[in-house]
Design a protein around this motif. Structure first.
Motif: not given
Length: 772
Positions: A667-673, A685-692, A696-701, A766-772
């Protein structure tokens, strides 16, 4: 002692109670002054603020009275004490800015007294009660001694005042009432439930004599008893003056409003923070003398709307001296909550404590049942669990802009206890002495996202803490301090550096007989001062007794040693818990813990590292090894630094195990919450994935993964850096490792810790990172 409870001991326990239920139980036995909600709501703002500040002034004067009357450096220098004004049932309306852990226990003793002392011996005007029973409350272990009194107005119980401080010694097997070999409370100071020490405004000399008789330093204990009586006397007089001036109903309404306001403001903060669950674990290395075990404290913090729940289920069973009662559990939670979430809220602890629940299995390290040994409670398990609470709070707040400046890595790990006692032969008549070394108060604070931790800044739980004066220590005790200084390279490496720790060396001076030494600590094999967001832990603690040093003979040649290397003789590494003797030619060396770092140290501004070098905060070796910064003649060699950092990241890659799973998406570096310094949540796709956050490397879906897909490394603890000097095998049997989790693309450190090899990586969930 196992978690077996002695029959009848359950009576001597205290828990929070519904104030209305408690008041109803007192009907017909004790008249109580109360006010209606309408009286609270009808207060005008000006009257409220004037009286609120008057009550704050009363508590301040109580504290100053206690300090002026006490002769103990624990109080006069280190500020290890506190005081409170409470309402009619014991809820804490105002506490002092001193040892905030004690705020978690003061009210418990009053609840218990109202439930057990009304009929016999009675609660009357002019009474004061004394207690040091950590199962009842008031303090966290037996050396925390509270004196508290009921305040009556026109025949009704209006409120309470209290004063509490750590006493240097109250008997028991060990010096300073610390028995490193204790396995139950019967080897420690006797826990005393509330007894009436003042009756009709007069100290009961029989009770006072029985109290001070148990101590190795009865004069100090007697003076502290009078100091606490004096502080309460001042509190009573000043509070009654306020009542006479403004009226009892108005003052009581202000007291209730203070707690309601503190509760409302904290709940407002919590509502603005993200809901979610955060988990972590910490360890106590050794539980008592001769033990070589590692003992786990486990925490799951859940934040929902305006409420926090701290669940310690899964914590190890009580063992040795590293246990705390429910009072210690609540005190540990307050250690973190008050300075981190309530630093800008008046400390009406009775209101703040309504905003969280505590869950802990009875018979565990953090909720020990009688007769567990609990002498280490406040500076062992309570302190450690407070650090875990702080870690979870930091991870929650790091997601926000508003609260990010409150995020803080672990501070100083634990309090490194040393008690020295013997015979002072400097006068015509030798007298016993006992000194609890308080120099370790000069500990390092944890780093924050935007600033380094304070160097030798104090301890987290005593905002007004101070370092004892060396000259005063040498005046009071037959000891000489050869050095006390900050130590370079000790702060946890990070993008923001943890605060440095210090070291000190003492020799007997003014006594020709051996001095007894008791040591009680942790964080020598397993780090207790962890970093955040990839930041490294601070230094491990070290204690050494150097034998036959030749220091005094060197004095005759005008030689004064300033390092261990300059000493002759053998150096004995001290365990976490142990006892020994220091002969006149021996030396005690203590090197305590620093603060943890924040963020990957390879991202630290090289010019800040050069500034640290100039200030003596790091060495050339530390700059190169921990930060990858190369400095020539005081200036950063930017090209060489870039090459060195590239090399260190390549080393991380070569030694790490790449994740088996992972989408490989970018993903584009610097984007996301923002999640923390290294991680972001990106909507996909309606959910949050975790990235660096860096590459921007995706680390968890969450649709396919339960944990983060990161590079994993585990090696000897010394690989954490030059500040981790301990050899864990000297302390524990468990394998202790340096564990690092990194982005598998750019190899930025996401987590760095010195932990047992069996440690479960809560940071991977992963659950700790994707609950918003």
């Amino acid at each position: 002692m196992s978690a077996t409870t002695i029959p009848g001991s359950e009576r001597f326990s205290s828990r929070p109670i519904d104030p209305e239920v408690l008041i109803e139980s007192l009907e017909g036995t004790l008249p109580v002054h109360t006010v209606t909600q309408k009286q609270i709501d009808d207060l005008d703002p000006l009257t409220y603020e004037v009286i609120r500040h008057r009550l704050w002034s009363v508590t301040n004067e109580m504290g100053e009275t206690l300090k002026r009357m006490s002769g103990s450096p624990i109080v006069t220098d280190a500020n290890d004490f506190d005081f409170a004004i409470c309402d009619e049932v014991g809820q804490e309306v105002q506490v002092g800015l001193y040892n905030c852990m004690l705020a978690g226990a003061i009210d418990l003793a009053i609840y218990w007294t109202l439930q057990n002392r009304v009929k016999n011996p009675g609660i009357n005007k002019g009474d004061m009660f004394l207690a040091n029973d950590p199962w009842v409350g008031g303090g966290l272990h037996q050396n925390d001694v509270i004196v508290f009194q009921p305040i009556f107005h026109e025949g009704q119980l209006f409120g309470w005042t209290s004063a509490i401080c750590h006493e240097p010694d109250l008997g028991g097997v060990g010096l300073g009432s610390f028995s490193p070999s204790a396995t139950d409370v019967f080897s420690e100071a006797l826990p005393t439930p509330p007894i009436k020490v003042v009756r009709d405004f007069e100290v009961q000399e029989d009770v006072a004599d029985a109290w001070v008789r148990r101590s190795r330093v009865p004069q100090l204990v007697s003076l502290d008893l009078r100091a606490k009586v004096g502080a309460n006397t001042v509190g009573r007089k000043r509070l009654l003056e306020v009542i006479e001036h403004y009226g009892a109903d108005t003052v009581k309404a202000v007291m209730k409003r203070m707690m309601n306001d503190a509760e409302g403001r904290l709940r407002g903060k919590l509502k603005s923070l993200p809901d979610g669950t955060w988990s972590t674990s910490g360890y106590q290395d050794q539980s008592h003398e001769g033990d070589r075990g590692v003992h786990k404290i486990k925490l799951k913090m859940t934040k929902l709307d305006d409420h926090l729940t701290f669940d310690f289920t899964g914590t190890d069973e009580q063992a040795g001296v590293i246990n705390c009662t429910y009072a210690g559990l609540r005190g540990g939670a307050m250690l973190a909550i008050m300075p981190m979430l309530a630093d800008d809220i008046p400390w009406s602890a009775g209101g703040l404590m309504r905003c969280f629940d505590l869950i802990a299995e009875e018979g565990s390290i953090v909720n020990a049942t009688y007769p567990a040994a609990v002498s280490r409670a406040p500076i062992g398990p309570a302190w450690a669990l407070g650090q875990l609470v702080a870690e979870c709070l930091s991870q929650m707040m790091d997601r926000t802009v508003e609260f990010r400046d409150r995020v803080q890595a672990a501070c100083c790990g634990t309090h490194d206890t040393a008690v020295m006692a013997g015979l002072d032969q400097r006068g015509e008549v030798p007298v016993p002495f006992l000194n609890i070394v308080m120099d370790v108060v000069a500990a390092g604070y944890g780093a924050r996202p935007k600033v380094d931790g304070m160097d030798t800044g104090g301890v987290f739980c005593i905002p007004m803490g101070r370092l004892p004066d060396v000259e005063m220590t040498e005046y009071l005790y037959p000891l000489m301090t050869l050095w006390r200084r900050e130590e370079p390279d000790t702060g946890g490496p990070g993008r923001q550096r943890g605060g440095l720790s210090g070291s000190a060396a003492f020799i007997p001076y003014g006594t020709e007989v051996p001095v007894g030494l008791v040591v009680a600590s942790a964080g020598k094999g397993v780090s207790q001062n962890g970093g955040l967001a990839g930041g490294y832990p601070g230094n491990t603690a070290v204690g050494i007794v150097a034998r036959n040093t030749g220091v005094k003979e060197g004095f005759a040649q005008r030689e004064v040693p300033f390092s261990l290397d300059a000493l002759r003789g053998e150096h004995e590494l001290q365990p976490c818990y142990g006892e020994t003797l220091i002969a006149p030619g021996d030396l005690l060396y203590m090197h305590w813990q620093s603060g943890g770092g924040y963020g990957d140290p390879l991202l630290r501004d090289p010019h800040l590292v050069a500034h640290d070098l100039a200030e003596g905060k790091v060495t050339l070796e530390g700059a190169a090894q921990s930060y990858g910064v190369l400095i020539n003649d005081g200036d950063v060699d930017l090209a060489a630094t870039d090459a060195r950092r590239t090399e260190l990241r390549a080393e991380r890659k070569a030694r790490s195990i790449a994740p088996a799973n992972g989408s490989g998406k970018s993903h584009a570096p610097g984007t996301g919450k923002r999640i923390d310094d290294n991680l972001v949540a990106i909507e996909s796709g309606g959910i949050h994935v975790v990235a660096c956050a860096h590459c921007g490397h995706e680390l968890g879906d969450p649709r396919t993964d339960e944990t983060l897909n990161v590079a994993f490394f585990e090696g000897p603890s010394a690989l954490a850096g030059p500040h981790v000097t301990a050899h864990p095998e000297n302390y524990v049997d468990a394998e202790v490792v340096f564990r690092q989790l990194s982005c598998p693309n750019c190899y930025t450190a996401i987590y760095s810790g010195v932990v047992p090899s069996t440690h479960t990586d809560n940071v991977l969930d992963l659950d700790r990172y994707v609950s918003f």
